[in-house]
Design a protein around this motif. Structure first.
Motif, PDB file in Angstrom:
ATOM      1  N   LEU A 108     -11.548  12.008 -51.511  1.00  0.00           N
ATOM      2  CA  LEU A 108     -11.079  12.703 -52.714  1.00  0.00           C
ATOM      3  C   LEU A 108     -10.126  11.810 -53.510  1.00  0.00           C
ATOM      4  N   ASP A 109     -10.261  11.848 -54.837  1.00  0.00           N
ATOM      5  CA  ASP A 109      -9.340  11.154 -55.731  1.00  0.00           C
ATOM      6  C   ASP A 109      -8.250  12.159 -56.112  1.00  0.00           C
ATOM      7  N   LEU A 110      -7.179  12.165 -55.346  1.00  0.00           N
ATOM      8  CA  LEU A 110      -6.133  13.168 -55.531  1.00  0.00           C
ATOM      9  C   LEU A 110      -5.457  13.050 -56.899  1.00  0.00           C
ATOM     10  N   LYS A 111      -5.275  11.828 -57.387  1.00  0.00           N
ATOM     11  CA  LYS A 111      -4.651  11.651 -58.693  1.00  0.00           C
ATOM     12  C   LYS A 111      -5.553  12.179 -59.806  1.00  0.00           C
ATOM     13  N   LEU A 112      -6.847  11.964 -59.676  1.00  0.00           N
ATOM     14  CA  LEU A 112      -7.790  12.488 -60.669  1.00  0.00           C
ATOM     15  C   LEU A 112      -7.759  14.010 -60.682  1.00  0.00           C
ATOM     16  N   LEU A 113      -7.769  14.617 -59.511  1.00  0.00           N
ATOM     17  CA  LEU A 113      -7.724  16.078 -59.434  1.00  0.00           C
ATOM     18  C   LEU A 113      -6.429  16.612 -60.027  1.00  0.00           C
ATOM     19  N   ALA A 114      -5.321  15.958 -59.729  1.00  0.00           N
ATOM     20  CA  ALA A 114      -4.040  16.401 -60.265  1.00  0.00           C
ATOM     21  C   ALA A 114      -4.016  16.293 -61.786  1.00  0.00           C
ATOM     22  N   SER A 115      -4.674  15.272 -62.323  1.00  0.00           N
ATOM     23  CA  SER A 115      -4.692  15.101 -63.786  1.00  0.00           C
ATOM     24  C   SER A 115      -5.449  16.230 -64.480  1.00  0.00           C
ATOM     25  N   PHE A 116      -6.320  16.916 -63.736  1.00  0.00           N
ATOM     26  CA  PHE A 116      -7.030  18.081 -64.274  1.00  0.00           C
ATOM     27  C   PHE A 116      -6.320  19.391 -63.912  1.00  0.00           C
ATOM     28  N   GLY A 117      -5.162  19.279 -63.279  1.00  0.00           N
ATOM     29  CA  GLY A 117      -4.404  20.468 -62.895  1.00  0.00           C
ATOM     30  C   GLY A 117      -5.009  21.217 -61.731  1.00  0.00           C
ATOM     31  N   VAL A 118      -5.778  20.526 -60.901  1.00  0.00           N
ATOM     32  CA  VAL A 118      -6.472  21.158 -59.781  1.00  0.00           C
ATOM     33  C   VAL A 118      -5.688  20.946 -58.489  1.00  0.00           C
ATOM     34  N   LYS A 119      -5.472  22.036 -57.747  1.00  0.00           N
ATOM     35  CA  LYS A 119      -4.797  21.964 -56.453  1.00  0.00           C
ATOM     36  C   LYS A 119      -5.794  21.540 -55.376  1.00  0.00           C
ATOM     37  N   VAL A 120      -5.258  21.054 -54.247  1.00  0.00           N
ATOM     38  CA  VAL A 120      -6.083  20.650 -53.114  1.00  0.00           C
ATOM     39  C   VAL A 120      -5.485  21.242 -51.842  1.00  0.00           C
ATOM     40  N   ALA A 121      -6.353  21.767 -50.978  1.00  0.00           N
ATOM     41  CA  ALA A 121      -5.924  22.252 -49.663  1.00  0.00           C
ATOM     42  C   ALA A 121      -6.889  21.723 -48.618  1.00  0.00           C
ATOM     43  N   ASN A 122      -6.377  21.465 -47.410  1.00  0.00           N
ATOM     44  CA  ASN A 122      -7.246  21.039 -46.317  1.00  0.00           C
ATOM     45  C   ASN A 122      -6.999  21.905 -45.090  1.00  0.00           C
ATOM     46  N   THR A 123      -7.517  21.489 -43.927  1.00  0.00           N
ATOM     47  CA  THR A 123      -7.399  22.324 -42.729  1.00  0.00           C
ATOM     48  C   THR A 123      -6.946  21.488 -41.523  1.00  0.00           C
ATOM     49  N   PRO A 124      -5.771  20.887 -41.589  1.00  0.00           N
ATOM     50  CA  PRO A 124      -5.360  19.970 -40.512  1.00  0.00           C
ATOM     51  C   PRO A 124      -5.172  20.630 -39.160  1.00  0.00           C
ATOM     52  N   TRP A 125      -4.668  21.861 -39.151  1.00  0.00           N
ATOM     53  CA  TRP A 125      -4.395  22.512 -37.867  1.00  0.00           C
ATOM     54  C   TRP A 125      -5.676  22.868 -37.135  1.00  0.00           C
ATOM     55  N   ALA A 126      -6.727  23.163 -37.875  1.00  0.00           N
ATOM     56  CA  ALA A 126      -7.982  23.570 -37.241  1.00  0.00           C
ATOM     57  C   ALA A 126      -8.653  22.440 -36.487  1.00  0.00           C
ATOM     58  N   VAL A 127      -8.435  21.205 -36.933  1.00  0.00           N
ATOM     59  CA  VAL A 127      -9.169  20.074 -36.344  1.00  0.00           C
ATOM     60  C   VAL A 127      -8.370  19.303 -35.303  1.00  0.00           C
ATOM     61  N   SER A 128      -7.085  19.559 -35.185  1.00  0.00           N
ATOM     62  CA  SER A 128      -6.227  18.710 -34.347  1.00  0.00           C
ATOM     63  C   SER A 128      -6.618  18.735 -32.871  1.00  0.00           C
ATOM     64  N   SER A 129      -6.717  19.919 -32.292  1.00  0.00           N
ATOM     65  CA  SER A 129      -7.007  20.009 -30.862  1.00  0.00           C
ATOM     66  C   SER A 129      -8.404  19.515 -30.506  1.00  0.00           C
ATOM     67  N   PRO A 130      -9.455  19.966 -31.199  1.00  0.00           N
ATOM     68  CA  PRO A 130     -10.787  19.463 -30.815  1.00  0.00           C
ATOM     69  C   PRO A 130     -10.943  17.964 -31.009  1.00  0.00           C
ATOM     70  N   THR A 131     -10.297  17.398 -32.030  1.00  0.00           N
ATOM     71  CA  THR A 131     -10.403  15.950 -32.238  1.00  0.00           C
ATOM     72  C   THR A 131      -9.651  15.195 -31.151  1.00  0.00           C
ATOM     73  N   ALA A 132      -8.508  15.719 -30.734  1.00  0.00           N
ATOM     74  CA  ALA A 132      -7.780  15.107 -29.618  1.00  0.00           C
ATOM     75  C   ALA A 132      -8.599  15.195 -28.338  1.00  0.00           C
ATOM     76  N   ASP A 133      -9.259  16.330 -28.124  1.00  0.00           N
ATOM     77  CA  ASP A 133     -10.147  16.471 -26.965  1.00  0.00           C
ATOM     78  C   ASP A 133     -11.231  15.395 -27.003  1.00  0.00           C
ATOM     79  N   MET A 134     -11.796  15.181 -28.188  1.00  0.00           N
ATOM     80  CA  MET A 134     -12.865  14.199 -28.342  1.00  0.00           C
ATOM     81  C   MET A 134     -12.350  12.789 -28.054  1.00  0.00           C
ATOM     82  N   GLY A 135     -11.138  12.518 -28.503  1.00  0.00           N
ATOM     83  CA  GLY A 135     -10.552  11.213 -28.237  1.00  0.00           C
ATOM     84  C   GLY A 135     -10.438  10.939 -26.748  1.00  0.00           C
ATOM     85  N   MET A 136      -9.968  11.929 -25.999  1.00  0.00           N
ATOM     86  CA  MET A 136      -9.842  11.751 -24.556  1.00  0.00           C
ATOM     87  C   MET A 136     -11.212  11.680 -23.894  1.00  0.00           C
TER      88      MET A 136
END
Length: 349
Positions: A108-136
């Motif tokens: 994502l081009d965050l600066k471009l989105l901000a220039s259009f006044g568009v907010k951005v949200a993601n889902t960091p908490w949802a992916v943390s545990s399964p990705t750590a599991d995958m790493g191990m």
């Protein structure tokens, strides 16, 4: 006449059918890549999404930009799709938010989105545990040569097992974690259960109590971590600063018995340098959930090596994680449209 016939087919009165259709039209429009197929949103989630939004696919939008563009208030990015550029944003005058599945934002081009006044949200908490599991999982599989062992066990040519077919010890080994954010810290928590000695390199130190909880030691210099670690795990975001973070020089700093694990992004690693290091014994092995591109071309030389494990970017690929991701994205979109604080809003730094 057509409306009455359709209503009779759905076993509801014309009035209720009309109300249902009008209700769907009144829902806020959300742009999605597709409703099915490998580039589409999770098919299991479509019904729940349609309770809140009118889902408009890219194909529908491209076929009728003038009418549909003003009705789209959010973009729902699943698996990096749909791609967002200036031309698309210019065709979405009512767009308020982009909800992104996962934690990574390098697409994502965050600066471009901000220039259009568009907010951005993601889902960091949802992916943390399964990705750590995958790493191990990758670390253990590479250390104990699980994939090679499986092939040996099922091969029609195998007549006996050698007692000298050996892997690497995990318990008590030193793990260097590059990127001690949510995922990196959860990796450290899991590694602690294996009595691993934990080093980490990050933009800044964790709090002392957080370090003590997992027995982690901060390495201000990446070089120090690479030289001391038996396993190096990349759990850092892709930025201009981390692009090509691990190249020939860095690989040569690692122990010849070391194993590299990457659960971040493919472009963190110079793949040509990694190929050379694996072929010449500069490092022992690698386990990658991410590459560049994805998938690798079918004739790529990395695919022919025995001392590498490759998985198809499945760090967060569990039913539970994907459901939480969808629910988090819906929550963020609805909050944005209602003028409320947006959970997991990404702020431009």
């Amino acid at each position: 006449m057509n409306r009455i016939n359709l209503a009779s087919q759905t076993c509801v009165s014309p009035e209720l059918f009309h109300a249902k259709v009008m209700g769907e039209q009144d829902l806020p429009g959300v742009l999605v890549s597709a409703l099915e197929g490998p580039a589409g949103v999770c098919e299991e989630h479509v019904g729940d999404l349609q309770k809140h939004f009118r889902l408009i696919t890219m194909q529908e939008f491209m076929g009728n930009k003038t009418q549909l563009g003003p009705k789209i208030h959010a973009v729902y990015i699943w698996g990096g799709k749909p791609a967002i550029d200036r031309e698309l944003l210019q065709g979405l005058p009512a767009l308020k938010i982009v909800a992104n599945s996962g934690a990574g934002l390098d697409h994502l081009d965050l600066k471009l989105l901000a220039s259009f006044g568009v907010k951005v949200a993601n889902t960091p908490w949802a992916v943390s545990s399964p990705t750590a599991d995958m790493g191990m999982a990758l670390l253990l599989a590479a250390a104990r040569r699980v994939v090679e062992g499986h092939q040996l066990a099922i091969s029609p040519d195998t007549e006996k097992f050698s007692t000298n077919w050996l892997g690497q010890e995990v318990t008590g080994a030193t793990l260097g974690i590059v990127g001690m954010g949510r995922i990196g810290y959860k990796v450290a928590q899991r590694a602690r259960a294996f009595d691993m000695k934990i080093l980490y390199h990050n933009r800044k130190c964790r709090k002392l109590e957080e370090e003590e909880a997992v027995g982690a030691t901060y390495c201000e210099r990446l070089d120090d971590l690479l030289q001391r670690s038996d396993f190096v795990m990349l759990a850092v975001s892709l930025t201009p600063q981390t692009h090509g973070l691990i190249g020939r020089r860095e690989l040569r700093l690692m122990k010849p018995t070391a194993i590299l694990v990457n659960i971040g992004r493919g472009l963190l690693v110079d793949q040509d340098a990694l190929l050379e290091a694996l072929q010449t014994g500069v490092i022992k092995a690698a386990a990658l959930d991410v590459t560049h591109p994805e998938p690798l071309p079918r004739d790529h030389p990395l695919l022919k090596l025995k001392n590498i494990i490759l998985t198809p970017h499945i760090g967060s690929a569990t039913h539970q994680a994907r459901l939480q991701m969808m629910e988090n994205m819906v929550e963020s979109i609805r909050a944005s449209l209602d003028g409320l604080p947006i959970p997991n809003e990404v702020l431009l730094k």
